[in-house]
Design an enzyme around this catalytic site. Structure first.
Site, short mmCIF file in Angstrom:
data_model
loop_
_atom_site.label_atom_id
_atom_site.label_comp_id
_atom_site.label_asym_id
_atom_site.label_seq_id
_atom_site.Cartn_x
_atom_site.Cartn_y
_atom_site.Cartn_z
N TYR A 280 0.81 -1.23 0.00
CA TYR A 280 0.00 0.00 0.00
C TYR A 280 0.84 1.28 0.00
O TYR A 280 2.05 1.22 0.07
CB TYR A 280 -1.10 -0.01 1.06
CG TYR A 280 -0.78 -0.19 2.52
CD1 TYR A 280 0.45 0.05 3.08
CD2 TYR A 280 -1.82 -0.59 3.39
CE1 TYR A 280 0.66 -0.09 4.44
CE2 TYR A 280 -1.61 -0.74 4.75
CZ TYR A 280 -0.37 -0.48 5.27
OH TYR A 280 -0.16 -0.62 6.60
N GLU A 281 0.16 2.39 -0.18
CA GLU A 281 0.79 3.71 -0.40
C GLU A 281 1.65 3.72 -1.67
O GLU A 281 2.68 4.38 -1.74
CB GLU A 281 1.65 4.14 0.80
CG GLU A 281 1.03 4.00 2.15
CD GLU A 281 -0.14 4.94 2.37
OE1 GLU A 281 -1.22 4.42 2.66
OE2 GLU A 281 0.02 6.15 2.25
#
Lengths: 603, 294
Positions: free
Chosen positions: A409-410
């Protein structure tokens, strides 16, 4: 918190690759104020008492407990650290927000994700892009924990290609509201949030648009079932469906078509904070491993005395130390840049936005490096625990599973690797970082007679700093030549970009580690920093090895004949030690120290 | 004028209206005075609590000694509020929140103890006092703190029953004696109503309930509040702690009664001997002849 603005020129984002940094100009955890130290202790106490002590509740998918802990975090003010005071936050500086994020995140990836999703991408789009009315209406509620936020960007068909989402927003005939229709997935905090930041496309717009959407089941919002995940099990992760969801026009975030920009900028902050969130996890996992290795006996010997275990422990501690060094270096740069922009007359909002954006290269570097370090750290942690590490009874198993998401994620690490180099090249094209001049100089150096000047090796880190300067030349040589060769086509050569990115990452991490240690050795004495010096040397040694490998890989992929030979010779010259460190001795020294202290005690 | 007033007042005579006016002004003046009086009485009735804080090494600290084993090696040691004092501080905070008490904290120490004092302020204490000297023995510390109590006019003084560093356990007792105040040690419960305190004390095999008049010195411990009640300083509290007074006072002349001669660590544990469950004779033999335990 007031920010002391350095009178010296602060390095701009990405400039580290072409400029030398004085160790006195880097911020280190040893520079934390008394107030920051007290904050750290508070957060640690909360983490120990509410999160670590209840690890099983997180592992048994007790989503309610995650929410309960978020409320407690709100009561203690942890959710409002980064929120400006005018919206009932504490308005603390970027370093303090990193500090809270770091120490609150190590007990459970579930809580860490809920915290990050709320304070980062759930709240920041409004504080950074919201109108005064939007901020007054929503931010105080988010800061206190009365409401929780979630960020709806990803869709089944739009992951890394975030701007390709199919969710639509259609203006009503009377022009008072938009109707949102679409499906969002992997939405953290969906199960208990009161507010969504939703990205949707208006008409045939090229770019998506951001909206603030209150969670109201009566307004066409339905949630999918909780996702059952490898890790972060008690982080509420659900699909969110919008079916003719009415959103008042005044709830549009920023301007029409600005959504992708909002999404990307929110992610810049998210990336460096995610790196921070992985730091104390590394420290904790390393501590568990040290404690266990000291206790566990085989062949009538505590296993910590075996070289094979020492090697692992030393590497775990070293990578942790490097991550901490680099994260706070960048965090202070961001804080100072924000302060400078405010002093120059920018609004707080704009200053923060541009301040973080300035260091987007470093944010990507840190996200990649630290998320991979925590994965390796927990993996080796399991190995040290042996069979017990594989059991749910020990904290290693969940640490390993929780760590895995950080690489996804990110922005995946693959995307972030390419972004790091891509953004640096863009900065060069905008004239913010002069890559061309130094790259040309490296090219000339390759064809000239090598310099036989040697540094005074009796000075601490003389050799290492000389090496760092040469490693930067490796990057300039590989990336510069590749950019020259492929021009705008460079972004198509992902393997090459990835190799260049690895070189960039290792340089930043190694240099940060050396600068921190050099600064501390000057003020606390070399003897007091003996282990840290060993860690800085070990990190650099590993970095040099990797840079050699990636540099070679990159050069061979695009250069041939004499050009290739010349560049490979350059690579050899730039990565050569005058005096090779005895890495076995370094690892032993580090492991013996942490074994004697029965813990990682360096920050 | 009179005609005008009569016009507006209808049936009421001017004299009557004038007397009403006088009463009105008298009421205003009296209300102001009574308000002032009430405030003064309230101020006087606000319980003033002093919590004595010891700055002690965290329980997980590695213990070493320097200077020929005569001094504790503080290198790398993290200091915290003495746990027994923290129970007292939390109880004092309850008094403050429920009964309107004023809570001050005091300690004897050099500038290095200030982070610990600021933590107490961040938890919610109103004011801190640091007696600017390095603590030596219990008598010395008690003399210094007694002076603060005397000058501050405290109704209730709560100190931990002992500090976890040198396990002295003398300070609250000596302090009460020097001040001629009532004293309850090993206190595990405390209520105050007006001038009267009800204290629960831990005794061998049970509990003792006591009543005592204020001013009172308490030697407190776990039970005053529970561990789960201990407060984590919140972020706003930490920021506010900067603005609260941390007063530094100079020590009074008070000689120490004892000097540390030498510290010794307990001998390292020897190897464990495992005795087969069936071999009771060997167990008895080892306990009797080797361990000399029976």
């Amino acid at each position: 918190m007031s920010t002391e603005i350095a009178t010296k020129e602060i390095l701009r984002g990405g400039q580290f690759i072409v400029k030398e940094t004085d160790c006195e100009d880097v911020f280190t955890p040893e520079d934390f104020s008394e107030e920051q130290q007290m904050m750290r202790e508070s957060v640690k106490e909360f983490n120990d008492r509410e999160i670590v002590a209840h690890r099983n509740r997180f592992e048994s998918k007790d989503y309610g407990y995650t929410e309960e802990c978020m409320r407690k975090a709100g009561e203690l003010g942890f959710l409002s650290v980064a929120v400006p005071e005018e919206y009932e936050g504490l308005g603390m500086g970027f370093v303090s927000t990193m500090l809270v994020c770091e120490y609150i995140s190590s007990g459970s990836g579930s809580f860490s994700t809920a915290f990050g999703a709320h304070t980062g991408i759930g709240t920041m789009p409004i504080t950074l892009y919201g109108t005064e009315e939007q901020k007054k209406k929503y931010v105080p509620k988010l800061a206190s924990g009365e409401w929780f936020g979630a960020y709806c960007l990803t869709e089944p068909g739009a992951g890394s290609d975030a701007n390709s989402g199919k969710t639509t927003a259609t203006l009503s005939e009377d022009g008072t509201h938009y109707k949102i229709n679409g499906q969002k997935m992997w939405i953290s905090n969906a199960g208990f949030c009161k507010l969504f930041i939703v990205f949707a496309r208006i008409g045939d717009d090229k770019n998506i648009t951001g909206f603030i959407v209150e969670n109201d089941p009566e307004n066409g919002i339905t949630l999918g079932e909780e996702e059952h995940k490898l890790g972060i099990r008690a982080s509420s992760t659900r699909q969110v469906f919008f079916n003719d969801t009415k959103v008042p026009v005044e709830n549009m975030l920023s301007e029409r078509g600005n959504g992708f920009k909002i999404a990307m900028n929110a992610l810049n902050v998210g990336r460096i904070k995610l790196a921070a969130a992985c730091l104390d996890s590394q420290r904790r996992v390393t501590n568990y491993a040290i404690n266990y290795a000291n206790e566990r006996q085989q062949f009538k010997t505590p296993i910590v005395q075996f070289g094979a275990i020492k090697s692992k422990l030393a590497e775990m501690a070293t990578n942790c130390y490097a991550g901490v060094s680099a994260c706070y270096r960048a965090a202070k740069n961001i804080e100072d840049r924000i302060a400078i922009r405010i002093a120059d007359g920018n609004s707080h909002q704009e200053a923060e936005l541009k301040g973080v954006e300035e260091y987007a290269v470093e944010c990507s570097i840190l996200k990649v490096a630290v998320s991979e370090d925590i994965q390796n750290c927990s993996d080796e942690g399991i190995q040290i625990f042996g069979g017990m590490g594989f059991s749910e009874e020990t904290p290693m198993e969940s640490a390993w599973r929780d760590a895995r998401i950080a690489r996804i994620y990110e922005g995946t690490n693959e995307i972030n690797r390419m972004l790091a180099v891509g953004m640096l090249v863009k900065k060069a094209m905008k004239g913010h970082v002069d890559l061309l001049g130094p790259a040309t100089a490296v090219g000339e150096e390759l064809m000239g007679i090598p310099s036989f000047d040697t540094p005074d090796f009796s000075v601490l880190f003389a050799e290492e700093k000389d090496l760092i300067a040469r490693l930067k030349k490796v990057f300039l040589m590989v990336a510069g030549s590749a950019a020259q060769k492929f021009g705008a086509e460079l972004e198509q050569h992902q393997q090459l970009l990835t190799a260049a990115s690895d070189i960039l990452i290792e340089i930043y991490m190694a240099e940060s580690t050396i600068l921190r240690t050099e600064k501390n050795a000057k003020r606390f004495g070399e003897e007091a920093q003996a282990t840290q010096i060993a860690m800085a040397k070990l990190y650099l040694y590993n970095a040099v090895e990797l840079i050699n490998q990636k540099g070679r890989e990159g050069i061979i992929s695009f250069a041939a004949g004499d050009e290739q030979k010349m560049m490979l010779m350059g690579l050899k010259r730039f990565t050569k030690y005058a005096n090779y460190p005895n890495v076995v001795a370094l690892r032993t020294q580090i492991a013996d120290k942490i074994a004697a202290d029965n813990g990682y005690t360096f920050d | 004028m009179q005609a005008k007033i009569a016009k507006y007042t209808g049936y009421f005579s001017l004299d009557f209206l004038k007397s009403i006016k006088k009463i009105y002004y008298a009421c205003i003046i009296n209300l102001g005075f009574y308000g002032y009086l009430c405030r003064e009485i309230f101020k006087h009735n606000t319980m003033k609590i002093l919590v004595c804080i010891s700055n002690v090494p965290d329980t997980t600290s590695k213990i070493n000694f320097t200077e020929g084993d005569t001094k504790f090696d503080t290198n790398g040691v993290q200091f915290v509020i003495n746990p027994n004092d923290e129970f007292g501080l939390t109880r004092a905070m309850w008094f403050k929140e429920k009964q309107g008490a004023a809570v001050h904290v005091a300690t004897v120490g050099d500038a290095s103890v200030e982070p610990t004092m600021r933590k107490a302020l961040a938890i919610g204490a109103d004011e801190a006092i640091r007696i600017n000297t390095v603590p030596t023995d219990g008598f010395f510390v008690a003399r210094q703190l007694a002076e603060v109590v005397k000058n501050g006019g405290y109704d209730l003084v709560i100190a931990g029953r002992e500090s976890i560093d040198y396990n002295g356990g003398m300070v609250p007792g000596i302090m009460a004696s020097l001040l001629g105040m009532n004293f309850v040690n090993t206190c595990i419960g405390l209520e105050v109503e007006g001038n009267k305190a009800t204290a629960l004390r831990e005794i061998d095999g049970g509990k003792e309930k006591l009543e005592a008049n204020l001013p009172l010195v308490i030697g407190g411990q776990k039970g005053l509040v529970e561990e789960s009640d201990l407060r984590i300083p919140n972020m706003r509290g930490i920021m506010m702690a900067r603005k609260k007074a941390l007063n530094v006072v100079e020590p009074i002349d008070a000689p120490s009664q004892t000097n540390d001669q030498k510290f010794e660590k307990p001998a390292a544990k020897g190897p464990v001997k495992l005795v087969d469950a069936d071999n009771v004779g060997e167990l008895v033999n080892l306990l009797h002849n080797e361990a000399k335990a029976i």
